[in-house]
Design a protein around this motif. Structure first.
Motif, PDB file in Angstrom:
ATOM      1  N   ASP A  16       0.835  -1.194   0.000  1.00 49.33           N
ATOM      2  CA  ASP A  16       0.000   0.000   0.000  1.00 49.33           C
ATOM      3  C   ASP A  16       0.876   1.252   0.000  1.00 49.33           C
ATOM      4  N   GLU A  17       1.891   1.274   0.872  1.00 50.17           N
ATOM      5  CA  GLU A  17       2.791   2.425   0.955  1.00 50.17           C
ATOM      6  C   GLU A  17       3.603   2.582  -0.329  1.00 50.17           C
ATOM      7  N   ASN A  18       4.100   1.456  -0.866  1.00 48.44           N
ATOM      8  CA  ASN A  18       4.885   1.514  -2.102  1.00 48.44           C
ATOM      9  C   ASN A  18       4.050   2.013  -3.276  1.00 48.44           C
ATOM     10  N   LEU A  19       2.812   1.514  -3.372  1.00 44.91           N
ATOM     11  CA  LEU A  19       1.947   1.939  -4.471  1.00 44.91           C
ATOM     12  C   LEU A  19       1.567   3.410  -4.329  1.00 44.91           C
ATOM     13  N   GLY A  20       1.357   3.853  -3.108  1.00 43.82           N
ATOM     14  CA  GLY A  20       1.060   5.270  -2.873  1.00 43.82           C
ATOM     15  C   GLY A  20       2.227   6.144  -3.304  1.00 43.82           C
ATOM     16  N   TYR A  21       3.440   5.707  -2.976  1.00 41.58           N
ATOM     17  CA  TYR A  21       4.646   6.433  -3.365  1.00 41.58           C
ATOM     18  C   TYR A  21       4.790   6.452  -4.888  1.00 41.58           C
ATOM     19  N   MET A  22       4.573   5.294  -5.516  1.00 37.61           N
ATOM     20  CA  MET A  22       4.675   5.213  -6.979  1.00 37.61           C
ATOM     21  C   MET A  22       3.661   6.129  -7.646  1.00 37.61           C
ATOM     22  N   SER A  23       2.447   6.155  -7.104  1.00 40.54           N
ATOM     23  CA  SER A  23       1.400   7.005  -7.662  1.00 40.54           C
ATOM     24  C   SER A  23       1.789   8.478  -7.553  1.00 40.54           C
ATOM     25  N   ASP A  24       2.283   8.876  -6.378  1.00 43.37           N
ATOM     26  CA  ASP A  24       2.707  10.266  -6.170  1.00 43.37           C
ATOM     27  C   ASP A  24       3.839  10.646  -7.118  1.00 43.37           C
ATOM     28  N   MET A  25       4.819   9.763  -7.250  1.00 44.63           N
ATOM     29  CA  MET A  25       5.958  10.045  -8.129  1.00 44.63           C
ATOM     30  C   MET A  25       5.523  10.142  -9.586  1.00 44.63           C
ATOM     31  N   ALA A  26       4.618   9.258  -9.999  1.00 41.86           N
ATOM     32  CA  ALA A  26       4.142   9.288 -11.386  1.00 41.86           C
ATOM     33  C   ALA A  26       3.413  10.603 -11.661  1.00 41.86           C
ATOM     34  N   LEU A  27       2.645  11.087 -10.690  1.00 39.47           N
ATOM     35  CA  LEU A  27       1.949  12.373 -10.873  1.00 39.47           C
ATOM     36  C   LEU A  27       2.938  13.530 -10.959  1.00 39.47           C
ATOM     37  N   GLU A  28       3.991  13.485 -10.147  1.00 36.09           N
ATOM     38  CA  GLU A  28       5.028  14.531 -10.223  1.00 36.09           C
ATOM     39  C   GLU A  28       5.717  14.502 -11.579  1.00 36.09           C
ATOM     40  N   LEU A  29       6.043  13.301 -12.055  1.00 40.60           N
ATOM     41  CA  LEU A  29       6.682  13.177 -13.368  1.00 40.60           C
ATOM     42  C   LEU A  29       5.741  13.657 -14.476  1.00 40.60           C
ATOM     43  N   ALA A  30       4.448  13.402 -14.318  1.00 37.44           N
ATOM     44  CA  ALA A  30       3.467  13.864 -15.303  1.00 37.44           C
ATOM     45  C   ALA A  30       3.470  15.388 -15.368  1.00 37.44           C
ATOM     46  N   GLU A  31       3.531  16.031 -14.208  1.00 37.96           N
ATOM     47  CA  GLU A  31       3.568  17.500 -14.187  1.00 37.96           C
ATOM     48  C   GLU A  31       4.824  18.022 -14.860  1.00 37.96           C
ATOM     49  N   MET A  32       5.974  17.383 -14.567  1.00 35.10           N
ATOM     50  CA  MET A  32       7.233  17.808 -15.184  1.00 35.10           C
ATOM     51  C   MET A  32       7.176  17.637 -16.701  1.00 35.10           C
ATOM     52  N   ALA A  33       6.613  16.513 -17.149  1.00 33.92           N
ATOM     53  CA  ALA A  33       6.513  16.255 -18.589  1.00 33.92           C
ATOM     54  C   ALA A  33       5.597  17.290 -19.244  1.00 33.92           C
ATOM     55  N   GLU A  34       4.491  17.604 -18.563  1.00 35.19           N
ATOM     56  CA  GLU A  34       3.555  18.583 -19.111  1.00 35.19           C
ATOM     57  C   GLU A  34       4.209  19.963 -19.217  1.00 35.19           C
ATOM     58  N   ASP A  35       4.953  20.342 -18.183  1.00 32.50           N
ATOM     59  CA  ASP A  35       5.659  21.637 -18.185  1.00 32.50           C
ATOM     60  C   ASP A  35       6.682  21.705 -19.314  1.00 32.50           C
ATOM     61  N   SER A  36       7.199  20.550 -19.720  1.00 37.05           N
ATOM     62  CA  SER A  36       8.185  20.504 -20.798  1.00 37.05           C
ATOM     63  C   SER A  36       7.532  20.370 -22.172  1.00 37.05           C
ATOM     64  N   GLY A  37       6.200  20.372 -22.209  1.00 37.62           N
ATOM     65  CA  GLY A  37       5.488  20.264 -23.480  1.00 37.62           C
ATOM     66  C   GLY A  37       5.392  18.841 -23.991  1.00 37.62           C
ATOM     67  N   LEU A  38       5.574  17.869 -23.119  1.00 36.23           N
ATOM     68  CA  LEU A  38       5.526  16.466 -23.525  1.00 36.23           C
ATOM     69  C   LEU A  38       4.189  15.863 -23.095  1.00 36.23           C
ATOM     70  N   ALA A  39       3.144  16.194 -23.809  1.00 30.68           N
ATOM     71  CA  ALA A  39       1.781  15.803 -23.431  1.00 30.68           C
ATOM     72  C   ALA A  39       1.593  14.282 -23.416  1.00 30.68           C
ATOM     73  N   THR A  40       2.165  13.587 -24.380  1.00 26.33           N
ATOM     74  CA  THR A  40       1.994  12.132 -24.446  1.00 26.33           C
ATOM     75  C   THR A  40       2.658  11.458 -23.249  1.00 26.33           C
ATOM     76  N   LEU A  41       3.855  11.912 -22.915  1.00 29.16           N
ATOM     77  CA  LEU A  41       4.559  11.359 -21.758  1.00 29.16           C
ATOM     78  C   LEU A  41       3.793  11.672 -20.470  1.00 29.16           C
ATOM     79  N   ALA A  42       3.260  12.873 -20.374  1.00 29.15           N
ATOM     80  CA  ALA A  42       2.461  13.256 -19.203  1.00 29.15           C
ATOM     81  C   ALA A  42       1.256  12.323 -19.070  1.00 29.15           C
TER      82      ALA A  42
END
Length: 72
Positions: A16-42
């Motif tokens: 549960d803790e690992n999946l929560g961490y993975m989910s949070d990290m994936a959302l952070e990476l999505a924001e970074m990708a979006e800020d870089s104009g990488l919509a598909t990666l986001a």
């Protein structure tokens, strides 16, 4: 409480803790990708976050995993 039940609850909590961490990290990476104009990666990172958060729900019922389905 049997050791097997306690162990499965500990494993479920760690998962549960690992999946929560993975989910949070994936959302952070999505924001970074979006800020870089990488919509598909986001989008892919958002799907990974969703996948981790829904896997969380499945693992919340460890008792179901311990008792195999039998046909009656």
């Amino acid at each position: 409480m049997s050791n097997m039940m306690r162990d499965s609850q500990m494993i479920a909590q760690i998962s549960d803790e690992n999946l929560g961490y993975m989910s949070d990290m994936a959302l952070e990476l999505a924001e970074m990708a979006e800020d870089s104009g990488l919509a598909t990666l986001a989008y892919l990172f958002r799907m990974a976050a969703l996948e981790a958060s829904t896997a969380n729900v499945v693992l919340a019922e460890p008792d179901d995993l311990l008792h195999p389905m039998t046909s009656h």
